[in-house]
Design a protein around this motif. Structure first.
Motif, PDB file in Angstrom:
ATOM      1  N   ASN A 228       0.774  -1.442   0.411  1.00 39.33           N
ATOM      2  CA  ASN A 228       0.035   0.162   0.478  1.00 39.33           C
ATOM      3  C   ASN A 228       0.580   0.990   0.282  1.00 39.33           C
ATOM      4  OD1 ASN A 228      -2.637  -1.163   0.434  1.00 39.33           O
ATOM      5  ND2 ASN A 228      -2.045  -1.574   2.120  1.00 39.33           N
ATOM      6  N   GLY A 229       1.626   1.285  -0.360  1.00 38.23           N
ATOM      7  CA  GLY A 229       2.991   3.017  -0.473  1.00 38.23           C
ATOM      8  C   GLY A 229       3.874   2.859   0.399  1.00 38.23           C
ATOM      9  N   SER A 230       3.708   1.925   1.697  1.00 34.03           N
ATOM     10  CA  SER A 230       4.556   1.538   2.032  1.00 34.03           C
ATOM     11  C   SER A 230       5.542   1.078   2.077  1.00 34.03           C
ATOM     12  CB  SER A 230       3.551   1.745   3.792  1.00 34.03           C
ATOM     13  OG  SER A 230       2.991   2.906   3.843  1.00 34.03           O
ATOM     14  N   LEU A 231       7.023   1.387   2.799  1.00 34.46           N
ATOM     15  CA  LEU A 231       7.868   0.552   3.159  1.00 34.46           C
ATOM     16  C   LEU A 231       7.871  -0.576   4.133  1.00 34.46           C
ATOM     17  CD1 LEU A 231      11.632   0.022   1.645  1.00 34.46           C
ATOM     18  CD2 LEU A 231      12.324   0.866   3.718  1.00 34.46           C
ATOM     19  N   VAL A 232       7.806  -2.137   3.640  1.00 31.97           N
ATOM     20  CA  VAL A 232       7.946  -3.368   4.452  1.00 31.97           C
ATOM     21  C   VAL A 232       9.019  -3.933   4.837  1.00 31.97           C
ATOM     22  CG1 VAL A 232       5.672  -3.254   4.317  1.00 31.97           C
ATOM     23  CG2 VAL A 232       6.860  -4.683   2.960  1.00 31.97           C
ATOM     24  N   TYR A 233      10.272  -4.367   4.082  1.00 29.84           N
ATOM     25  CA  TYR A 233      11.098  -4.204   3.964  1.00 29.84           C
ATOM     26  C   TYR A 233      11.730  -4.156   2.898  1.00 29.84           C
ATOM     27  CZ  TYR A 233      15.191  -8.334   3.737  1.00 29.84           C
ATOM     28  OH  TYR A 233      15.541  -9.139   3.741  1.00 29.84           O
ATOM     29  N   ARG A 234      13.376  -3.738   3.495  1.00 32.39           N
ATOM     30  CA  ARG A 234      13.968  -3.842   2.316  1.00 32.39           C
ATOM     31  C   ARG A 234      16.265  -4.573   3.418  1.00 32.39           C
ATOM     32  NH1 ARG A 234      15.730   1.554   4.197  1.00 32.39           N
ATOM     33  NH2 ARG A 234      14.639   2.144   2.609  1.00 32.39           N
ATOM     34  N   GLY A 235      16.574  -5.157   2.303  1.00 27.77           N
ATOM     35  CA  GLY A 235      17.369  -5.888   2.398  1.00 27.77           C
ATOM     36  C   GLY A 235      17.901  -7.402   1.340  1.00 27.77           C
ATOM     37  N   ALA A 253       7.696   1.920   9.896  1.00 26.48           N
ATOM     38  CA  ALA A 253       8.350   2.323  11.177  1.00 26.48           C
ATOM     39  C   ALA A 253       9.137   0.787  10.686  1.00 26.48           C
ATOM     40  CB  ALA A 253       8.180   2.261  12.993  1.00 26.48           C
ATOM     41  N   LYS A 254      10.899   0.596  11.842  1.00 25.13           N
ATOM     42  CA  LYS A 254      11.370  -0.401  11.947  1.00 25.13           C
ATOM     43  C   LYS A 254      10.713  -1.730  13.132  1.00 25.13           C
ATOM     44  CE  LYS A 254      16.277  -0.009  11.819  1.00 25.13           C
ATOM     45  NZ  LYS A 254      17.011   0.265  12.650  1.00 25.13           N
ATOM     46  N   PHE A 272      11.411  -4.683  17.520  1.00 26.19           N
ATOM     47  CA  PHE A 272      11.087  -3.136  17.501  1.00 26.19           C
ATOM     48  C   PHE A 272       9.901  -2.808  17.865  1.00 26.19           C
ATOM     49  CE2 PHE A 272      15.169  -3.366  15.060  1.00 26.19           C
ATOM     50  CZ  PHE A 272      16.241  -2.834  16.162  1.00 26.19           C
ATOM     51  N   TYR A 273       9.372  -2.196  18.415  1.00 24.17           N
ATOM     52  CA  TYR A 273       7.933  -1.689  19.627  1.00 24.17           C
ATOM     53  C   TYR A 273       7.859  -0.520  18.065  1.00 24.17           C
ATOM     54  CZ  TYR A 273       7.866  -4.034  23.330  1.00 24.17           C
ATOM     55  OH  TYR A 273       8.146  -5.324  24.422  1.00 24.17           O
ATOM     56  N   ALA A 274       6.647  -0.397  18.243  1.00 23.28           N
ATOM     57  CA  ALA A 274       6.532   1.340  17.313  1.00 23.28           C
ATOM     58  C   ALA A 274       7.026   2.440  17.716  1.00 23.28           C
ATOM     59  CB  ALA A 274       5.330   1.347  17.187  1.00 23.28           C
ATOM     60  N   ASN A 275       7.332   3.032  18.841  1.00 25.72           N
ATOM     61  CA  ASN A 275       7.807   3.789  19.601  1.00 25.72           C
ATOM     62  C   ASN A 275       9.716   3.676  19.095  1.00 25.72           C
ATOM     63  OD1 ASN A 275       9.069   2.181  21.419  1.00 25.72           O
ATOM     64  ND2 ASN A 275       8.150   2.742  22.355  1.00 25.72           N
TER      65      ASN A 275
END
Length: 855
Positions: A228-235, A253-254, A272-275
């Motif tokens: 949906n246009g949002s980055l979900v994975y890089r690697g 968020a990571k 990671f948490y959302a924060n």
């Protein structure tokens, strides 16, 4: 002059063509005439060709006479020149047709073909190839070389929508290009032999889903996934899925950073948490925490460090409580501690003992800051077990306080006080009297001890306390006395308190709530009578009973399997005393066989009873499902599955009935009596084999064997020891089976209770409720089977020991010891008879010898 020349030249050309026409006409007419006379067409054709070539050769020779010229108005034009000019024009025309036109068409113009055109497979040049012969629906457009697309081109589907646009090589997409589906862009990047190869971007429904490297159409190398246009994975990618090091994102968020295998978290990584703070760092397998790792709270505090399996705490680990709560070390299984914990506060051991998950529960030891034990006894869901402490004699209370420094003073209202400062616990005790030992009458836990850190008052509100108190037993009416008035002076800090009291049988528990805070500031346990002088000793209570045995006794009592005369259960079995039935047997072997048969009857009867309840539930479900089907809302597959389940249950019940009938026939054959008339629950025996006196059991077995032998033969003590050890091991295995069945029965009961609550709250349907109850019934049947199996093994060991085990465990001890003693007596009697017979035979032999010696 030039214009005149060209006019004359054109006139000459006209004359030349007319002359040629006349010339060739005459020739052809002559040939036609000769054809009529000649039959060899090939030969004559060859001759004509030869003559024509000779005429042409002569025509191009240098003219030598006037006949070699054609006269015009002003000029004479050589016939040979005209011939040469004609040949040149023809050659030029062929050159234009065969070379110039194809070159122009290939390089400057676009050819248009139907896909079935035979020229297409060998064509070179720019083309548009169509699906249809009317050339309205393009198939592809671009440049062909030998029939294969090369360079820039476009592919179309049958609806005229672009499917590919970009570079070609060898007829396949190669190099930069864009792929489309239904006219929508799906890929923009590099191609090789028709596949995605190199850097590119993949789209779905117009949204970017991947950006990075490809190999043979799959993600390979470094890339990025989008949703949906949002980055979900890089690697890293390999084989089309995440493999190697990468970072996963959620809502921008990571969410995870670390190793991937086949698209799942695997290897070392960090959640990671959302924060942005760490949630977990450690090993992963198949997307879940698996191996060594550390879990964190959202505020960054360490929550757990140790071993994980399938996303849950599993193995040795340490759980870190919030704030200054300390650290709990334990062995975990499926996210829960395995029944024992070590709780450290300020880096020093504070509690070591039994627990319900992370909550102290059962027998344990509390320690002071100096490392000395200040309490060793029962814990009740996070605090001291006041009911157990009330049951102790004063001497046992002092022992429970271990090495704590105690203060003892007289109480103005009667009795005396024992104060454990480290715990913040005050006990009101009665004085010893002639007819009563000194006993504990009331306890006040204030949590004011320097080492307690208020941990023994774990409730944050009165409702939390109410949930804990109600779980201790059935809630009775609150008492009206003011517990604060009975608290010894100095036991509570200054302030106003409100009581919250719960009464249970002969004791009650009260929380004193500091006004305004809502959290309990103190806890008070007291017995039903409020006069210290009236308190009597109660002896040691349940504190000397291990937890599994206590739970087993409780469950057996609920299943009506323990005779109230034995002091464990609350209900007496219905029917005649089975000891009388066992006593009818003539020998120990007959008694053991009869007990096993009666246990078979009991096991199948109890199993049938448990399964009959499940049968009724299944029948109700089937009836409801059939009714729903008639209304058009049923589920035929579910109805069929329920019927299959019911059929299987019916077969199990029928087998139980058959086994009961066979057992009853065996009993009647031996005793002429019906086992259904007897309370067979008394045959069930339960105890921990680990507590057996192995030496005493072995000695009893040897004594029994020698008693039966009565000197007639020698007892092999070594073989007997092996037999005893083997059967004791079997007894331990049977006990473990009982414990496993007990745990299963308790879990299914909890599930059934939860399903009942869900059904009442409309969060679960009747199908879920009934199947939870059916599972509980199955577990009940399994528990009966395990208990019967354990009792059979008890029967075997008891036989080896000659009734010793029966006496030690109070199991049919009113009949079995006598039967085994009778067996020894019969052995001795038989030995005596044989001895008398031997003596008589010896006397007869001597008399015969004497007679033979006489003259």
């Amino acid at each position: 002059m030039l214009s005149h020349f060209f006019r004359q030249l054109l006139n000459s050309v006209g004359i030349f063509f007319r002359t040629l026409r006349a010339f060739f006409t005459r020739k052809l007419v002559g040939v036609g005439a000769r054809l009529k006379r000649l039959t060899n067409f090939s030969r004559q054709a060859t001759k004509v060709a030869s003559e024509s070539l000779q005429g042409a050769a002569a025509a191009i020779q240098k003219p030598t006479k006037r006949e070699d010229y054609i006269e015009t108005k002003r000029l004479f034009i050589s016939k040979s020149f005209l011939v040469m000019l004609a040949i040149t024009l023809v050659a030029v025309g062929f050159l234009i047709y065969l070379v110039v036109w194809p070159f122009v068409l290939s390089n400057f113009l676009t050819a248009r073909f139907y896909q079935g055109d035979g020229r297409v497979p060998d064509w070179s040049g720019r083309v548009i190839v169509y699906y249809d012969q009317d050339r309205k629906e393009p198939m592809y457009a671009g440049k062909l070389e030998g029939g294969a697309l090369q360079g820039e081109g476009t592919l179309y589907d049958e609806n005229g929508l672009v499917t590919y646009q970009g570079n070609f090589a060898g007829g396949l997409p190669n190099g930069k290009g864009k792929a489309y589906e239904a006219g929508v862009l799906v890929y923009d990047g590099a191609f090789a032999d028709g596949r995605y190869e190199g850097a590119g971007e993949l789209y779905r429904d117009g949204d970017l889903v991947y950006k990075g490297a490809f190999s043979q159409g799959l993600y390979e190398g470094m890339g990025e996934l989008y949703q949906n246009g949002s980055l979900v994975y890089r690697g890293a990618f390999s084989g089309g899925v995440q493999n190697g090091f990468g970072t996963a994102y959620q809502d921008g968020a990571k969410a995870y950073e670390g190793s991937f295998v086949n698209g799942a978290y695997s290897g070392e990584g960090t959640l990671f948490y959302a924060n942005g703070k760490r949630a977990y760092a450690g090993a992963f397998a198949s997307g879940l925490q698996d191996g060594e790792g550390a879990a964190y709270r959202e505020n960054g505090e360490l929550c757990y460090k140790g071993s994980f399996a399938e996303g849950l705490y599993d193995g040795d680990g340490a759980y870190y409580l919030e704030g200054d709560g300390g650290t709990v070390r334990a062995a975990f299984t499926a996210g829960r501690a395995n029944g024992a914990i070590q709780w450290y506060v300020g880096g020093k051991l504070w509690y070591d003992g039994s627990a319900d998950n992370l909550t102290p529960d059962g027998f344990g030891t509390l320690y002071a800051r100096n490392g000395k034990p200040v309490y060793a006894g029962e814990m009740d869901r996070g605090t001291l077990d006041g009911a157990w402490l009330l049951s102790l004699p004063v001497e046992d209370l002092r022992k429970a306080f271990g090495e704590a420094a105690l203060t003892e003073t007289d109480n103005a209202a009667g009795g005396f006080l024992i104060v454990n400062q480290e715990l913040g616990l005050t006990a009101l005790c009665s004085y010893r009297q002639e007819n009563a030992e000194a006993a504990v009458c009331a306890l006040w836990l204030t949590g004011g001890g320097a080492d307690s850190l208020a941990t023994l008052l774990p409730w944050q509100s009165v409702s939390d306390f109410g949930s804990w108190a109600a779980g201790a037993g059935e809630l009775a009416e609150d008492r009206q006395e003011d517990p604060e008035a009975a608290v010894p002076a100095g036991a509570l800090p200054e302030g106003e308190y409100e009581p919250a009291r719960y009464a249970f049988g002969d004791w009650s528990v009260t929380a004193l709530l500091a006004k305004g805070s809502g959290a309990p500031a103190a806890l008070c346990w007291d017995s039903a009578l409020n006069s210290p002088a009236a308190k009597g000793g109660k002896g040691s209570g349940s504190g000397d009973k291990n937890a599994p045995e206590a739970r087993l006794d409780q469950l057996l009592a609920s299943l009506d399997l323990i005779d109230s005369a034995g002091g464990k259960g609350s209900q007496k079995p219905v029917g005649s005393d089975v000891s009388r039935l066992v006593g009818l047997t003539g020998s120990a072997a007959d008694a053991e066989t009869l007990i096993d048969t009666l246990l078979d009857y009991f096991e199948n009867k109890q199993t049938q009873t448990a399964l009959e309840g499940s049968k009724l539930l299944l029948q109700q479900l089937i009836t409801e499902e059939q009714g729903s089907e008639k209304r058009g809302a049923g589920n035929a597959a579910r109805a069929a599955a329920l019927q299959t389940e019911l059929d299987g249950l019916g077969a199990r019940i029928a087998l139980c009935k058959a086994n009961m009938e066979k057992a009853a026939l065996k009993v009647q054959d031996r005793t002429l009596l019906n086992p259904a008339d007897y309370a067979l629950e008394k045959l069930i025996c339960s105890f921990d084999p680990g507590e057996l006196d192995a030496g005493g059991l072995y000695r009893a077995a040897v004594a029994h064997a020698e008693g039966i032998a009565a000197g007639r033969y020698t007892v092999n003590a070594d073989e007997l020891a092996v037999s005893v050890k083997a059967e004791v091991i079997n007894l331990e295995l049977s006990y473990q089976t009982v414990q496993s069945a007990l745990n299963s029965r308790q879990r299914t009961q909890e599930t059934a209770d939860a399903a009942l609550q869900g059904y009442a709250r409309c969060t679960a349907d009747r199908y879920e409720l009934y199947h939870a109850q059916i599972a509980r019934d199955d577990a009940t049947a399994a528990l009966y089977a395990a208990l019967a199996g354990f009792s059979r093994q008890v029967n075997v060991v008891n036989g080896l020991s000659g009734g010793w085990l029966s006496e030690k465990q109070a199991w049919l001890d009113d009949v079995l010891p006598a039967i085994y003693q009778g067996e020894i007596a019969r052995g001795q009697e038989e030995a005596g008879v044989k001895e008398e017979e031997q003596i008589q035979r010896e006397e007869e032999a001597r008399e015969q010898l004497d007679q033979e010696d006489q003259p």
